[in-house]
Design a protein around this motif. Structure first.
Motif, short mmCIF file in Angstrom:
data_model
loop_
_atom_site.label_atom_id
_atom_site.label_comp_id
_atom_site.label_asym_id
_atom_site.label_seq_id
_atom_site.Cartn_x
_atom_site.Cartn_y
_atom_site.Cartn_z
N ARG A 188 0.90 -1.15 0.05
CA ARG A 188 -0.07 0.04 0.14
C ARG A 188 0.92 1.20 -0.05
N SER A 189 0.56 2.15 -1.03
CA SER A 189 1.26 3.32 -1.03
C SER A 189 0.48 4.69 -1.24
N GLY A 190 1.17 5.61 -1.35
CA GLY A 190 0.33 6.98 -1.72
C GLY A 190 -0.48 7.55 -0.61
N PRO A 191 -0.91 8.76 -0.52
CA PRO A 191 -1.55 9.26 0.51
C PRO A 191 -2.71 8.67 1.05
N LEU A 226 -5.06 -19.14 -5.44
CA LEU A 226 -5.56 -20.44 -5.19
C LEU A 226 -4.61 -21.33 -4.41
N GLU A 227 -5.45 -22.39 -4.05
CA GLU A 227 -4.86 -23.23 -3.19
C GLU A 227 -3.60 -24.05 -3.71
N ASP A 228 -3.89 -24.27 -5.16
CA ASP A 228 -2.78 -24.94 -5.90
C ASP A 228 -1.53 -24.06 -6.24
N GLY A 229 -1.69 -22.92 -5.77
CA GLY A 229 -0.38 -21.85 -5.91
C GLY A 229 -0.42 -20.89 -7.04
N ARG A 230 -1.39 -21.16 -7.95
CA ARG A 230 -1.56 -20.26 -8.91
C ARG A 230 -1.94 -18.84 -8.42
N ASP A 231 -1.60 -17.82 -9.15
CA ASP A 231 -2.00 -16.52 -8.35
C ASP A 231 -1.89 -15.11 -9.71
N ALA A 232 -2.36 -14.07 -9.33
CA ALA A 232 -2.16 -13.14 -10.14
C ALA A 232 -2.43 -11.72 -9.23
N GLN A 233 -1.71 -10.71 -9.92
CA GLN A 233 -2.05 -9.36 -8.96
C GLN A 233 -2.39 -8.25 -9.78
N ALA A 234 -2.95 -7.17 -8.81
CA ALA A 234 -3.40 -6.29 -9.44
C ALA A 234 -3.14 -4.77 -8.74
N ARG A 235 -2.80 -3.59 -9.50
CA ARG A 235 -2.43 -2.74 -8.86
C ARG A 235 -3.35 -1.17 -9.15
N GLY A 236 -4.03 -0.41 -8.19
CA GLY A 236 -4.45 0.42 -8.60
C GLY A 236 -5.03 1.28 -7.38
N THR A 237 -5.76 2.34 -7.86
CA THR A 237 -6.32 3.18 -6.71
C THR A 237 -7.83 3.11 -7.08
N GLY A 238 -8.52 3.58 -5.77
CA GLY A 238 -9.79 3.19 -5.49
C GLY A 238 -10.00 2.36 -4.36
N VAL A 282 -2.63 3.59 -3.17
CA VAL A 282 -2.63 2.57 -4.21
C VAL A 282 -2.40 1.28 -3.73
N PHE A 283 -3.15 0.43 -3.95
CA PHE A 283 -2.97 -0.79 -3.37
C PHE A 283 -2.21 -1.96 -4.48
N LEU A 284 -1.57 -2.81 -4.10
CA LEU A 284 -1.08 -3.97 -4.87
C LEU A 284 -1.82 -5.21 -4.14
#
Length: 80
Positions: free
Chosen positions: A17-20, A32-44, A25-27
């Protein structure tokens, strides 16, 4: 809507988490339990970034399972 039978719910983690305070701004990482993952970054809202991460993972998973097809139009263009 929850996970299907026999599947655990995905785990969401606020990785960064960054920004004021008024415009963070969150990352977010979704895993998933099998280890597959994904990321998203953004404001809101944190929730909206979690949803973006989930959509990214879903898109990736659908790309792995979706059969590859060639439309007649693109096949015709390639044949000369």
């Amino acid at each position: 809507m929850g996970p299907g039978p026999g599947h655990a719910a995905p785990v969401y983690e606020q990785t960064e988490r960054s920004g004021p305070d008024h415009a963070p701004v969150f990352l977010i990482t979704v895993r998933l339990e099998d280890g597959r993952d994904a990321q998203a970054r953004g404001t809101g809202t944190k929730r909206s970034i979690e949803q973006a991460a989930a959509q990214s993972l879903l898109d990736r998973l659908e790309g792995l399972t979706r059969p590859t097809t060639t439309s007649p139009r693109s096949a015709a263009r390639g044949a000369t």
